[in-house]
Design a protein around this motif. Structure first.
Motif, mmCIF file in Angstrom:
data_model
loop_
_atom_site.group_PDB
_atom_site.id
_atom_site.type_symbol
_atom_site.label_atom_id
_atom_site.label_comp_id
_atom_site.label_asym_id
_atom_site.label_seq_id
_atom_site.Cartn_x
_atom_site.Cartn_y
_atom_site.Cartn_z
ATOM 1 N N ALA A 1 1.444 35.805 53.264
ATOM 2 C CA ALA A 1 0.024 35.458 53.301
ATOM 3 C C ALA A 1 -0.125 33.943 53.167
ATOM 4 O O ALA A 1 0.622 33.299 52.433
ATOM 5 C CB ALA A 1 -0.717 36.158 52.172
ATOM 6 N N TYR A 2 -1.067 33.421 53.901
ATOM 7 C CA TYR A 2 -1.378 31.999 53.803
ATOM 8 C C TYR A 2 -2.839 31.811 54.208
ATOM 9 O O TYR A 2 -3.413 32.663 54.882
ATOM 10 C CB TYR A 2 -0.435 31.151 54.665
ATOM 11 C CG TYR A 2 -0.373 31.551 56.112
ATOM 12 C CD1 TYR A 2 -1.217 30.974 57.051
ATOM 13 C CD2 TYR A 2 0.533 32.507 56.553
ATOM 14 C CE1 TYR A 2 -1.172 31.339 58.388
ATOM 15 C CE2 TYR A 2 0.598 32.881 57.877
ATOM 16 C CZ TYR A 2 -0.261 32.289 58.790
ATOM 17 O OH TYR A 2 -0.218 32.659 60.097
ATOM 18 N N PRO A 3 -3.474 30.736 53.784
ATOM 19 C CA PRO A 3 -4.900 30.534 54.061
ATOM 20 C C PRO A 3 -5.175 30.412 55.562
ATOM 21 O O PRO A 3 -4.506 29.638 56.249
ATOM 22 C CB PRO A 3 -5.246 29.227 53.351
ATOM 23 C CG PRO A 3 -4.102 28.933 52.447
ATOM 24 C CD PRO A 3 -2.918 29.659 52.982
ATOM 25 N N SER A 4 -6.140 31.162 56.049
ATOM 26 C CA SER A 4 -6.504 31.043 57.465
ATOM 27 C C SER A 4 -7.311 29.763 57.657
ATOM 28 O O SER A 4 -8.013 29.305 56.762
ATOM 29 C CB SER A 4 -7.310 32.255 57.917
ATOM 30 O OG SER A 4 -8.547 32.289 57.238
ATOM 31 N N GLY A 5 -7.183 29.196 58.812
ATOM 32 C CA GLY A 5 -7.922 27.986 59.115
ATOM 33 C C GLY A 5 -7.316 26.730 58.520
ATOM 34 O O GLY A 5 -7.869 25.646 58.683
ATOM 35 N N LYS A 6 -6.231 26.846 57.817
ATOM 36 C CA LYS A 6 -5.573 25.682 57.231
ATOM 37 C C LYS A 6 -4.277 25.427 57.991
ATOM 38 O O LYS A 6 -3.505 26.348 58.239
ATOM 39 C CB LYS A 6 -5.272 25.932 55.755
ATOM 40 C CG LYS A 6 -4.735 24.725 55.037
ATOM 41 C CD LYS A 6 -4.646 24.952 53.547
ATOM 42 C CE LYS A 6 -4.184 23.691 52.870
ATOM 43 N NZ LYS A 6 -4.079 23.848 51.428
ATOM 44 N N GLN A 7 -4.041 24.192 58.355
ATOM 45 C CA GLN A 7 -2.824 23.862 59.086
ATOM 46 C C GLN A 7 -1.639 23.880 58.124
ATOM 47 O O GLN A 7 -1.667 23.266 57.061
ATOM 48 C CB GLN A 7 -2.944 22.485 59.730
ATOM 49 C CG GLN A 7 -1.770 22.158 60.620
ATOM 50 C CD GLN A 7 -2.009 20.908 61.449
ATOM 51 O OE1 GLN A 7 -3.088 20.327 61.411
ATOM 52 N NE2 GLN A 7 -1.002 20.503 62.179
ATOM 53 N N LEU A 8 -0.602 24.601 58.521
ATOM 54 C CA LEU A 8 0.594 24.698 57.689
ATOM 55 C C LEU A 8 1.453 23.449 57.843
ATOM 56 O O LEU A 8 1.469 22.827 58.904
ATOM 57 C CB LEU A 8 1.418 25.928 58.091
ATOM 58 C CG LEU A 8 0.764 27.282 57.886
ATOM 59 C CD1 LEU A 8 1.667 28.381 58.431
ATOM 60 C CD2 LEU A 8 0.461 27.521 56.431
ATOM 61 N N SER A 9 2.177 23.129 56.790
ATOM 62 C CA SER A 9 3.116 22.010 56.863
ATOM 63 C C SER A 9 4.247 22.382 57.809
ATOM 64 O O SER A 9 4.456 23.555 58.135
ATOM 65 C CB SER A 9 3.683 21.695 55.479
ATOM 66 O OG SER A 9 4.550 22.739 55.055
ATOM 67 N N ILE A 10 4.987 21.386 58.224
ATOM 68 C CA ILE A 10 6.148 21.629 59.095
ATOM 69 C C ILE A 10 7.127 22.571 58.417
ATOM 70 O O ILE A 10 7.681 23.471 59.043
ATOM 71 C CB ILE A 10 6.829 20.288 59.450
ATOM 72 C CG1 ILE A 10 6.052 19.593 60.551
ATOM 73 C CG2 ILE A 10 8.264 20.451 59.868
ATOM 74 C CD1 ILE A 10 6.214 20.220 61.912
ATOM 75 N N VAL A 11 7.351 22.386 57.123
ATOM 76 C CA VAL A 11 8.290 23.231 56.385
ATOM 77 C C VAL A 11 7.785 24.675 56.365
ATOM 78 O O VAL A 11 8.549 25.611 56.626
ATOM 79 C CB VAL A 11 8.496 22.702 54.945
ATOM 80 C CG1 VAL A 11 9.316 23.668 54.130
ATOM 81 C CG2 VAL A 11 9.148 21.338 54.973
ATOM 82 N N ALA A 12 6.509 24.883 56.072
ATOM 83 C CA ALA A 12 5.945 26.236 56.028
ATOM 84 C C ALA A 12 5.996 26.888 57.406
ATOM 85 O O ALA A 12 6.339 28.069 57.533
ATOM 86 C CB ALA A 12 4.513 26.197 55.506
ATOM 87 N N GLN A 13 5.651 26.144 58.453
ATOM 88 C CA GLN A 13 5.690 26.677 59.816
ATOM 89 C C GLN A 13 7.110 27.058 60.209
ATOM 90 O O GLN A 13 7.344 28.116 60.774
ATOM 91 C CB GLN A 13 5.116 25.659 60.803
ATOM 92 C CG GLN A 13 5.029 26.164 62.214
ATOM 93 C CD GLN A 13 4.104 27.353 62.365
ATOM 94 O OE1 GLN A 13 3.038 27.406 61.770
ATOM 95 N NE2 GLN A 13 4.522 28.319 63.152
ATOM 96 N N THR A 14 8.076 26.222 59.872
ATOM 97 C CA THR A 14 9.478 26.501 60.180
ATOM 98 C C THR A 14 9.948 27.748 59.445
ATOM 99 O O THR A 14 10.665 28.579 60.007
ATOM 100 C CB THR A 14 10.364 25.292 59.815
ATOM 101 O OG1 THR A 14 9.895 24.158 60.528
ATOM 102 C CG2 THR A 14 11.817 25.544 60.145
#
Length: 59
Positions: free
Chosen positions: A30-43
């Motif tokens: 789960a992660y906040p919708s509408g919030k851009q994830l960091s590169i680390v989180a996206q990876t």
């Protein structure tokens, strides 16, 4: 096994074959919708997606 491999002496531990094990679980991310994830989180999310594809289906 990984954690026990660091212990000495290994001869004090036994691996048992128990009916109903291993316990299979579903995991969710789960992660906040509408919030851009960091590169680390996206990876990390991409890694989880690829890892999931390589796992056998739960029975």
């Amino acid at each position: 096994r990984h954690a026990l491999a660091l212990e000495e002496p290994m001869s004090r531990f036994a691996i048992l074959d128990v009916v109903g094990f291993p316990i299979k679980r579903y995991w969710y991310v789960a992660y906040p919708s509408g919030k851009q994830l960091s590169i680390v989180a996206q990876t990390f999310l991409e890694f989880l997606g690829k890892a999931r594809e390589s796992l056998p289906p739960l029975a």
